[in-house]
Design a protein around this motif. Structure first.
Motif, PDB file in Angstrom:
ATOM      1  N   SER A 164       0.853  -1.193   0.000  1.00 27.84           N
ATOM      2  CA  SER A 164       0.000   0.000   0.000  1.00 27.84           C
ATOM      3  C   SER A 164       0.885   1.238   0.000  1.00 27.84           C
ATOM      4  O   SER A 164       1.662   1.438   0.938  1.00 27.84           O
ATOM      5  N   HIS A 166       0.859   5.285  -0.060  1.00 26.26           N
ATOM      6  CA  HIS A 166       0.020   6.474   0.130  1.00 26.26           C
ATOM      7  C   HIS A 166       0.814   7.673  -0.345  1.00 26.26           C
ATOM      8  O   HIS A 166       1.850   7.990   0.224  1.00 26.26           O
ATOM      9  N   ASN A 167       0.328   8.301  -1.396  1.00 25.40           N
ATOM     10  CA  ASN A 167       1.047   9.466  -1.885  1.00 25.40           C
ATOM     11  C   ASN A 167       0.747  10.672  -0.996  1.00 25.40           C
ATOM     12  O   ASN A 167      -0.387  10.914  -0.629  1.00 25.40           O
ATOM     13  N   GLU A 168       1.792  11.403  -0.694  1.00 27.80           N
ATOM     14  CA  GLU A 168       1.713  12.613   0.134  1.00 27.80           C
ATOM     15  C   GLU A 168       1.281  12.320   1.565  1.00 27.80           C
ATOM     16  O   GLU A 168       2.047  12.493   2.492  1.00 27.80           O
ATOM     17  N   LYS A 169      -0.018  11.922   1.762  1.00 23.01           N
ATOM     18  CA  LYS A 169      -0.488  11.635   3.124  1.00 23.01           C
ATOM     19  C   LYS A 169      -1.336  10.376   3.084  1.00 23.01           C
ATOM     20  O   LYS A 169      -1.831   9.992   2.044  1.00 23.01           O
ATOM     21  N   TRP A 170      -1.533   9.734   4.250  1.00 24.59           N
ATOM     22  CA  TRP A 170      -2.355   8.519   4.349  1.00 24.59           C
ATOM     23  C   TRP A 170      -3.770   8.802   3.868  1.00 24.59           C
ATOM     24  O   TRP A 170      -4.358   9.791   4.255  1.00 24.59           O
TER      25      TRP A 170
END
Ligand SMILES: Cc1cc2nc3c(=O)[nH]c(=O)nc-3n(C[C@H](O)[C@H](O)[C@H](O)COP(=O)(O)O)c2cc1C
Length: 170
Positions: A164, A166-170
């Motif tokens: 998994s 997560h780009n930038e933030k969850w």
């Protein structure tokens, strides 16, 4: 072999033949363990090499009957030295960094074994107190993994993987 190939072709091996491992290869496994990263380079990990049949047999019981581990030529027990890490980083060193120091070495051993044509497996299911007793490990040192290492005639298929991201933030 390039590094990604070594990473992807390494498998957990649970069947070993009786071929012996020469000392040169054992040295390379230990060298790989030694050069793993560690918090503040405190190297808060220690290893125990178990080759004696009787001791390997005792470790089967301590690992809830994982019988295949005693067929391996040797079992490398990687430990976290809580005191060493605590001396530099207090509580965070004792409960986290020393475990991480041990696990970076564990992964290096697994990858080195694979690159050398050896089978290995990360054994995490064991009774810590029993292992401590069998190997006479002091209270400030925690066994983190048992790694049976040996030659194998098996070539397990790779289990699937996902990640998994997560780009930038969850
Ligand atoms: C923390 C940890 C504990 C594990 N404990 C055991 C174990 O007790 N017995 C075992 O047979 N395999 C154990 N494994 C191996 C995993 O089952 C194995 O890595 C996983 O199924 C993926 O297969 P692969 O290693 O062939 O890619 C453990 C792996 C990790 C990382």
């Amino acid at each position: 072999m390039d590094i990604l190939t070594v990473i992807k072709t390494r498998r957990s091996i649970r069947s070993f033949n009786s071929n012996e491992i020469d000392d040169e290869k054992i040295e390379k496994l230990l060298e790989a363990a030694k050069w793993a990263p560690s918090a503040g380079n405190l190297q808060a990990r220690d290893v125990i090499l178990v080759k004696e049949s009787e001791t390997k047999h005792e470790l089967v019981d301590a690992s809830f009957g994982q019988r295949f581990i005693e067929d391996a030529y040797m079992i490398i027990v990687v430990c976290a030295n809580t005191a060493k890490s605590e001396s530099g980083y207090g509580h965070r060193g004792a409960y986290l960094y020393c475990i991480q120091d041990a696990t970076t070495s564990i992964q290096n051993i697994l990858l080195m074994a694979s690159a050398l044509g050896l089978g290995s497996c990360w054994i995490g299911a064991f009774d810590e107190e029993k292992v401590r007793e069998i190997l006479n490990i002091p209270a400030e040192v925690r066994p983190i993994a048992l790694i049976p290492v040996g030659y194998s005639d098996t070539e397990p298929k790779p289990p699937s993987r996902s990640l998994s991201v997560h780009n930038e933030k969850w």
